[in-house]
Design an enzyme around this catalytic site. Structure first.
Site, PDB file in Angstrom:
ATOM      1  CB  CYS A 385     -27.826 115.054  64.851  1.00 22.29           C
ATOM      2  SG  CYS A 385     -28.399 116.757  64.783  1.00 22.29           S
ATOM      3  CG  HIS A 511     -30.558 114.118  68.533  1.00 26.31           C
ATOM      4  ND1 HIS A 511     -29.248 113.846  68.840  1.00 26.31           N
ATOM      5  CD2 HIS A 511     -30.572 115.354  67.992  1.00 26.31           C
ATOM      6  CE1 HIS A 511     -28.500 114.888  68.505  1.00 26.31           C
ATOM      7  NE2 HIS A 511     -29.285 115.817  67.989  1.00 26.31           N
ATOM      8  CD  GLU A 513     -29.671 110.548  70.148  1.00 25.39           C
ATOM      9  OE1 GLU A 513     -30.206 110.190  69.093  1.00 25.39           O
ATOM     10  OE2 GLU A 513     -28.909 111.534  70.218  1.00 25.39           O
TER      11      GLU A 513
HETATM   12  N1  GLN Z   1     -23.613 120.701  64.461  1.00 24.78           N
HETATM   13  C1  GLN Z   1     -24.758 120.252  63.742  1.00 24.78           C
HETATM   14  C2  GLN Z   1     -25.850 121.300  63.687  1.00 24.78           C
HETATM   15  O1  GLN Z   1     -25.895 122.202  64.481  1.00 24.78           O
HETATM   16  C3  GLN Z   1     -25.276 118.934  64.297  1.00 24.78           C
HETATM   17  C4  GLN Z   1     -25.796 119.044  65.700  1.00 24.78           C
HETATM   18  C5  GLN Z   1     -25.972 117.708  66.368  1.00 24.78           C
HETATM   19  O2  GLN Z   1     -25.384 116.708  65.986  1.00 24.78           O
HETATM   20  N2  GLN Z   1     -26.752 117.678  67.417  1.00 24.78           N
HETATM   21  O3  GLN Z   1     -26.723 121.242  62.840  1.00 24.78           O
END
Ligand code: GLN
Length: 539
Positions: A385, A511, A513
């Site tokens: 992410c 994600h 995970e």
């Molecule tokens: N801050 C980033 C976004 O909002 C990544 C978010 C995250 O890593 N879950 O896109």
């Protein structure tokens, strides 16, 4: 109620952090292995509508379900243990309960009555207790009540459990109380008094626990068990010892040895339909405990002093590592402490580098340095992410020469917004539940690391972010060797980027995970560890 579902409530006493979630998940696992369809839900006594807006330092990671609910991290344990999915309905907070009641009140649904904690809040709690059972999908619903009995904020939940016994009938409900039996080293004694007090608090609220699960660091001798049974009014064989375990994954087997599942089956008059699944579980444990190799992985992020903030990532490494019989030594490294001068010292010994998810600009410099180090030194890299977004920024700055490239999250005025906010996100004023959340499809590009890892062309993964890769720059990236190996089939949003000319350098906007379980380790984690093993062998 109209359903034949049996309900098990798990409360906690004496102190928090005794592992109610793990006990709930372990019991569910044991019931599942007997062919019983089971789900687990968590009721949290705080006033936030959901944990989505909470700082990870408060309650650890926010777990995201398929349907895009931002939930308590215990739901992650439920999914990892049971290998089944949870949903928004599996996590309810006091905030959600009050929100529902107040919304109904505003609509006039209470017909002019005075709206009160009892019966209106407790009725709303009970409605939510029974909701999953009423789908007809589960024979047993386990409900974990967050917090400790005796806390003011837990009271309406405990009262609702008391009333549930009347609604459901005593053959259909079971209350398990998780408690602590401390060992006083100076007196060389296990002490039962805190447990007696905590059960007394439940009794004052009209709830008699059926089973006591006693966390302890020493075995409970028979006389201690007898004392607990007598003073707490439970059967002797329902005082279950829960010794501290090396790994959370040992707990189902420990609980089986202590016959927790047997007691539950008898008390709820359930019959086993099979007994299979634990074989695979034991095989996993065997591999976990007898690794044939090990690798050093660094997880670079900003919440390093609370590993719970990265719970699902840490567990994904456990699952994937075990599948390869490889011990993964995961070190959490604060991105704020990394800079161009010390990066070699900080990351030089690692066989693989992960840049963690996160929000905001804190630690940006360190994260960019970590990516650069992995890229230039051919160290396997996995960006998750925010980790992908940082990899994109680093590549734009240092390979494509766009020195001021950034994400508009960190630099709203950047000349090269390689990561930016999508149109739909721009005018949002509310924080909760407004990100791209939950499961989205993704199509993989042939002959990429991603497609090799998944060995199928279409996947679906869970998201939790606002910012996206800016497709305006995609051609330039691909020309320089960083390619989009996964895209959303509808809008073409980039979901995976990787560097072709590198042993293993991959970042995901989603994600992975959240979907790793004991029985299904995630392919990207498996491949990343494999790459780290290769890297180590080459050193
Ligand atoms: N801050 C980033 C976004 O909002 C990544 C978010 C995250 O890593 N879950 O896109």
């Amino acid at each position: 109620m109209g359903s034949s579902t049996k309900h098990i409530f798990i409360t906690g006493g004496v102190t928090s952090s005794l592992g109610k979630g793990i006990i709930a998940a372990s019991l569910a696992k044991l019931l599942q292995s007997r062919g019983i369809s089971v789900t687990i839900q968590k009721f949290d006594p705080y006033l936030n509508i959901d944990p989505g807006t909470l700082n990870p330092y408060e309650h650890g990671e926010c777990f995201v379900t398929e349907d895009g609910a931002e939930t308590d991290l215990d739901l992650g344990h439920y999914e990892r243990f049971l290998n089944t999915e949870t949903s928004q309905d599996n996590n309810v907070t006091t905030g959600r309960i009050y929100n529902n009641v107040i919304t109904k009140e505003r609509k006039g649904e209470y017909l002019g009555k005075t709206v009160q904690v009892i019966p209106h809040i407790t009725d709303e709690i009970k409605k939510n207790f029974y909701k999953l059972g009423e789908t007809g999908k589960y024979e047993v619903v386990i409900t974990e009540i967050g917090g400790c009995v005796g806390d003011i904020e837990s009271l309406p939940f405990v009262e609702a459990v008391r009333q549930a016994r009347w609604d459901l009938g005593s053959n259909n409900i079971l209350v398990i109380h998780l408690t602590l039996i401390p060992y006083l080293a100076a007196a060389k004694e296990l002490k039962t008094k805190p447990t007696q007090h905590s059960v007394k608090q439940l009794l004052e609220a009209g709830v008699q626990p059926d089973i006591l699960v006693c966390r302890t660091e020493k075995h409970l001798p028979m006389d201690v068990k007898k004392k607990i049974a007598l003073f707490c009014n439970v059967q002797l064989n329902c005082v279950i010892e829960a010794m501290d375990a090396d790994s959370i994954y040992d707990v189902p087997l420990l609980m089986k040895k202590e016959k927790l599942d047997e007691r539950v089956m008898t008390k709820l008059k359930l019959t086993s339909k099979s007994n299979t699944e634990l074989e695979q579980w034991k095989e996993f444990l065997g591999k976990l405990k007898n690794p044939t190799q090990e690798v050093e992985i660094g997880l670079v992020g900003k919440y390093v002093s609370l590993p719970d903030a990265y719970k699902s990532i840490i567990e994904s490494f456990t699952h994937a590592g075990a599948s390869l019989e490889c011990k993964v030594n995961l070190t959490l490294i604060s991105s704020e402490e990394i800079n161009a001068d010390n990066v070699q010292k900080k990351l030089g010994e690692l066989d693989g580098i992960v840049v963690a998810p996160g929000f905001g600009e804190r630690g940006l410099v360190g994260k960019v340095e970590a990516v650069k180090y992995a890229r230039e030194n051919n160290i396997p890299f996995f960006g998750i992410c925010l980790g992908l977004q940082i990899a994109v920024i680093e590549f734009a700055r240092n390979v494509m020469g766009l020195k001021s490239a950034s994400s508009t999250e960190m630099d709203p005025e950047t000349e090269y917004p390689v990561i930016f906010l999508m149109e739909g996100q721009k005018n949002l004023t509310q924080l909760g539940g407004t990100m791209r959340l939950g499961s989205y499809p993704c199509e993989l590009t042939k002959n990429t690391k991603a497609s090799v890892a998944y060995s199928k062309p279409k996947i679906s993964e869970r998201h939790r972010h606002r910012y996206e890769f800016n497709n305006k720059y995609l051609k330039e990236f691909e020309k320089h060797g960083m390619v989009a190996s996964g895209k959303n089939p509808e809008g073409g949003l980039v979901e995976i980027m990787e560097i072709k000319d590198h042993p293993w350098f991959l970042g995901t906007q989603f994600h992975p995970e959240y979907k790793s379980t004991v029985l299904n380790p995630h392919p990207l984690f498996v491949r990343f560890i494999k790459a780290a093993i290769d890297e180590k062998q080459q050193k």
